[in-house]
Scaffold this motif. Structure first.
Motif, PDB file in Angstrom:
ATOM      1  N   LEU A 272       0.814  -1.207   0.000  1.00  7.80           N
ATOM      2  CA  LEU A 272       0.000   0.000   0.000  1.00  7.80           C
ATOM      3  C   LEU A 272       0.853   1.265   0.000  1.00  7.80           C
ATOM      4  N   LEU A 273       1.976   1.231   0.703  1.00  7.34           N
ATOM      5  CA  LEU A 273       2.777   2.438   0.862  1.00  7.34           C
ATOM      6  C   LEU A 273       3.747   2.654  -0.281  1.00  7.34           C
ATOM      7  N   PHE A 274       4.401   1.615  -0.739  1.00  7.18           N
ATOM      8  CA  PHE A 274       5.484   1.800  -1.698  1.00  7.18           C
ATOM      9  C   PHE A 274       5.187   1.287  -3.102  1.00  7.18           C
ATOM     10  N   GLN A 275       4.115   0.510  -3.262  1.00  5.19           N
ATOM     11  CA  GLN A 275       3.839  -0.057  -4.577  1.00  5.19           C
ATOM     12  C   GLN A 275       2.471   0.329  -5.118  1.00  5.19           C
ATOM     13  N   GLY A 276       1.843   1.319  -4.495  1.00  6.93           N
ATOM     14  CA  GLY A 276       0.542   1.785  -4.967  1.00  6.93           C
ATOM     15  C   GLY A 276       0.676   2.744  -6.141  1.00  6.93           C
ATOM     16  N   GLU A 277      -0.457   3.134  -6.697  1.00  3.83           N
ATOM     17  CA  GLU A 277      -0.453   4.033  -7.851  1.00  3.83           C
ATOM     18  C   GLU A 277      -0.051   5.453  -7.469  1.00  3.83           C
ATOM     19  N   ILE A 278      -0.357   5.867  -6.250  1.00  7.53           N
ATOM     20  CA  ILE A 278      -0.043   7.221  -5.811  1.00  7.53           C
ATOM     21  C   ILE A 278       1.238   7.194  -4.977  1.00  7.53           C
ATOM     22  N   PRO A 279       2.298   7.893  -5.432  1.00  7.63           N
ATOM     23  CA  PRO A 279       3.541   7.905  -4.650  1.00  7.63           C
ATOM     24  C   PRO A 279       3.372   8.700  -3.363  1.00  7.63           C
ATOM     25  N   HIS A 280       4.060   8.292  -2.324  1.00  7.69           N
ATOM     26  CA  HIS A 280       3.952   8.948  -1.028  1.00  7.69           C
ATOM     27  C   HIS A 280       5.206   9.765  -0.742  1.00  7.69           C
ATOM     28  N   LYS A 281       5.001  10.975  -0.265  1.00  6.88           N
ATOM     29  CA  LYS A 281       6.116  11.883   0.007  1.00  6.88           C
ATOM     30  C   LYS A 281       6.864  11.474   1.268  1.00  6.88           C
ATOM     31  N   ARG A 282       8.185  11.573   1.196  1.00  6.99           N
ATOM     32  CA  ARG A 282       9.043  11.366   2.356  1.00  6.99           C
ATOM     33  C   ARG A 282       9.951  12.579   2.496  1.00  6.99           C
ATOM     34  N   THR A 283      10.058  13.103   3.707  1.00  7.88           N
ATOM     35  CA  THR A 283      10.820  14.325   3.952  1.00  7.88           C
ATOM     36  C   THR A 283      12.009  14.032   4.862  1.00  7.88           C
ATOM     37  N   TYR A 284      13.133  14.645   4.517  1.00  7.61           N
ATOM     38  CA  TYR A 284      14.387  14.421   5.236  1.00  7.61           C
ATOM     39  C   TYR A 284      15.050  15.758   5.556  1.00  7.61           C
ATOM     40  N   CYS A 285      15.687  15.839   6.719  1.00  2.00           N
ATOM     41  CA  CYS A 285      16.611  16.920   7.030  1.00  2.00           C
ATOM     42  C   CYS A 285      18.011  16.380   6.770  1.00  2.00           C
ATOM     43  N   VAL A 286      18.766  17.099   5.946  1.00  2.00           N
ATOM     44  CA  VAL A 286      20.045  16.597   5.464  1.00  2.00           C
ATOM     45  C   VAL A 286      21.130  17.639   5.714  1.00  2.00           C
ATOM     46  N   ASN A 287      22.181  17.239   6.390  1.00  3.73           N
ATOM     47  CA  ASN A 287      23.323  18.118   6.624  1.00  3.73           C
ATOM     48  C   ASN A 287      24.438  17.751   5.662  1.00  3.73           C
ATOM     49  N   VAL A 288      24.903  18.731   4.898  1.00  2.00           N
ATOM     50  CA  VAL A 288      25.961  18.485   3.920  1.00  2.00           C
ATOM     51  C   VAL A 288      27.129  19.426   4.171  1.00  2.00           C
ATOM     52  N   GLY A 289      28.292  19.010   3.736  1.00  2.00           N
ATOM     53  CA  GLY A 289      29.466  19.842   3.895  1.00  2.00           C
ATOM     54  C   GLY A 289      29.462  21.010   2.930  1.00  2.00           C
ATOM     55  N   HIS A 290      29.934  22.150   3.392  1.00  2.00           N
ATOM     56  CA  HIS A 290      30.110  23.370   2.611  1.00  2.00           C
ATOM     57  C   HIS A 290      28.765  24.057   2.298  1.00  2.00           C
ATOM     58  N   ILE A 291      28.845  25.183   1.631  1.00  2.94           N
ATOM     59  CA  ILE A 291      27.666  26.007   1.352  1.00  2.94           C
ATOM     60  C   ILE A 291      27.037  25.584   0.031  1.00  2.94           C
ATOM     61  N   VAL A 292      25.741  25.348   0.052  1.00  3.71           N
ATOM     62  CA  VAL A 292      25.017  24.933  -1.151  1.00  3.71           C
ATOM     63  C   VAL A 292      24.547  26.170  -1.901  1.00  3.71           C
ATOM     64  N   SER A 293      24.879  26.242  -3.177  1.00  3.85           N
ATOM     65  CA  SER A 293      24.517  27.395  -4.001  1.00  3.85           C
ATOM     66  C   SER A 293      23.100  27.250  -4.540  1.00  3.85           C
ATOM     67  N   GLU A 294      22.548  28.358  -5.007  1.00  3.85           N
ATOM     68  CA  GLU A 294      21.224  28.333  -5.624  1.00  3.85           C
ATOM     69  C   GLU A 294      21.227  27.470  -6.879  1.00  3.85           C
ATOM     70  N   LYS A 295      22.335  27.489  -7.617  1.00  6.35           N
ATOM     71  CA  LYS A 295      22.447  26.655  -8.811  1.00  6.35           C
ATOM     72  C   LYS A 295      22.351  25.172  -8.450  1.00  6.35           C
ATOM     73  N   THR A 296      23.009  24.789  -7.367  1.00  4.51           N
ATOM     74  CA  THR A 296      22.972  23.404  -6.927  1.00  4.51           C
ATOM     75  C   THR A 296      21.575  23.027  -6.445  1.00  4.51           C
ATOM     76  N   LEU A 297      20.914  23.929  -5.734  1.00  3.93           N
ATOM     77  CA  LEU A 297      19.540  23.671  -5.297  1.00  3.93           C
ATOM     78  C   LEU A 297      18.638  23.367  -6.489  1.00  3.93           C
ATOM     79  N   GLU A 298      18.772  24.166  -7.539  1.00  3.94           N
ATOM     80  CA  GLU A 298      17.925  23.971  -8.720  1.00  3.94           C
ATOM     81  C   GLU A 298      18.243  22.651  -9.405  1.00  3.94           C
ATOM     82  N   LEU A 299      19.517  22.273  -9.410  1.00  2.78           N
ATOM     83  CA  LEU A 299      19.910  21.002 -10.007  1.00  2.78           C
ATOM     84  C   LEU A 299      19.295  19.836  -9.233  1.00  2.78           C
TER      85      LEU A 299
END
Length: 214
Positions: free
Chosen positions: A64-91
C-alpha cells in the motif's frame, strides 16, 4: 478488533532496520520496547541514517505504501558539507544523474529542496559542528527511493552527506520522539496520516502466519 499493531520509531544512527542479522550490528530488537510477534520494518533507513521508521506486524502495508499508484512523500533533514549554491539547489530540484544498482545512470525525478536552519530538536552529534568546515542543512522531500538516493544526489552535486534524518512520510511525522523512542499509532489514524484510503482490506486477517522481513 484488528490483529495488527502499528508503530513509528526514531531510529538512531548506527542501527540497521532489521531485527535479525548474521553480522555484528545493532538491531531493532535492542530498542526498549516489547513489539508483538511478526513485527518488521516497512521500508529501510540505512545504518548511518536516522529518524522515522515504520514498524508493523501487518505485511500488507508494504504494498500500500510503496507499490501503490499514488507515490507517497518522504521528507528528510540533510546536513551536507560546505555552502550549497542556488544553482545546486535547482539542479537537485529538477533532476540530477546518479549511479544506481547495476551501474546504470539514472536521472532523479523532480523533488522539493530548500535550505533550512539547523533543526533545533535534533541532538548535536560528534564532529557535526566544525569551525573550519562550513555546512548547510537542507530539507528534501521526494517520492522515489532508489538505494542511498539522497546521499548519491548530494554527492553528485559536489557535497558530502554528513547527516540524514527522515522526519515524515506524508502526514505521519517524527515530531519530538527522541532517538530510540517508540510510539504506537491506532490503525485508522495510521492510515489516515499516510493518506492511504484503501486500507481496510489490508487490515483484514491474513491467511499467511507471521511476516517475512521487508
Amino acid at each position: 478488533m484488528s490483529p495488527y499493531q502499528y508503530f513509528i520509531i526514531n531510529k538512531p544512527a548506527n542501527m540497521i532496520s532489521q531485527f535479525v542479522s548474521s553480522d555484528e550490528v545493532r538491531l531493532l530488537g535492542e530498542l526498549n520496547y516489547d513489539f508483538p510477534p511478526g513485527t518488521n520494518a516497512v521500508g529501510r533507513l540505512d545504518s548511518h541514517s536516522e529518524g522515522l521508521l515504520i514498524l508493523t506486524n501487518n505485511r500488507r502495508v508494504v504494498n500500500l505504501l510503496f507499490q501503490g499508484e499514488i507515490p507517497h512523500k518522504r521528507t528528510y533533514c540533510v546536513n551536507v558539507g560546505h555552502i550549497v549554491s542556488e544553482k545546486t539547489l535547482e539542479l537537485l530540484r529538477t533532476g540530477i544523474t546518479i549511479r544506481i544498482k547495476g551501474g546504470a545512470d539514472y536521472v532523479t525525478a523532480p523533488c522539493e529542496v530548500e535550505i533550512i536552519d539547523r533543526p533545533g530538536h535534533l541532538p548535536i552529534v560528534k564532529n557535526e559542528e566544525r569551525a573550519d568546515i562550513p555546512n548547510t542543512w537542507l530539507k528534501i522531500t521526494l517520492t522515489e527511493g532508489k538505494y542511498h538516493q539522497i546521499r548519491k544526489m548530494v554527492r553528485s552535486a559536489g557535497h558530502r552527506c554528513k547527516r540524514l534524518v527522515r522526519t515524515s512520510i506524508e502526514n505521519l511525522e517524527l515530531g519530538d520522539l527522541p532517538p530510540g523512542g517508540v510510539r504506537e499509532i491506532e490503525e485508522t489514524e495510521f492510515f489516515r496520516l499516510l493518506r492511504i484510503t484503501n486500507w481496510k482490506s489490508a487490515a483484514a486477517p491474513c491467511d499467511v502466519p507471521g511476516m517475512p522481513p521487508v
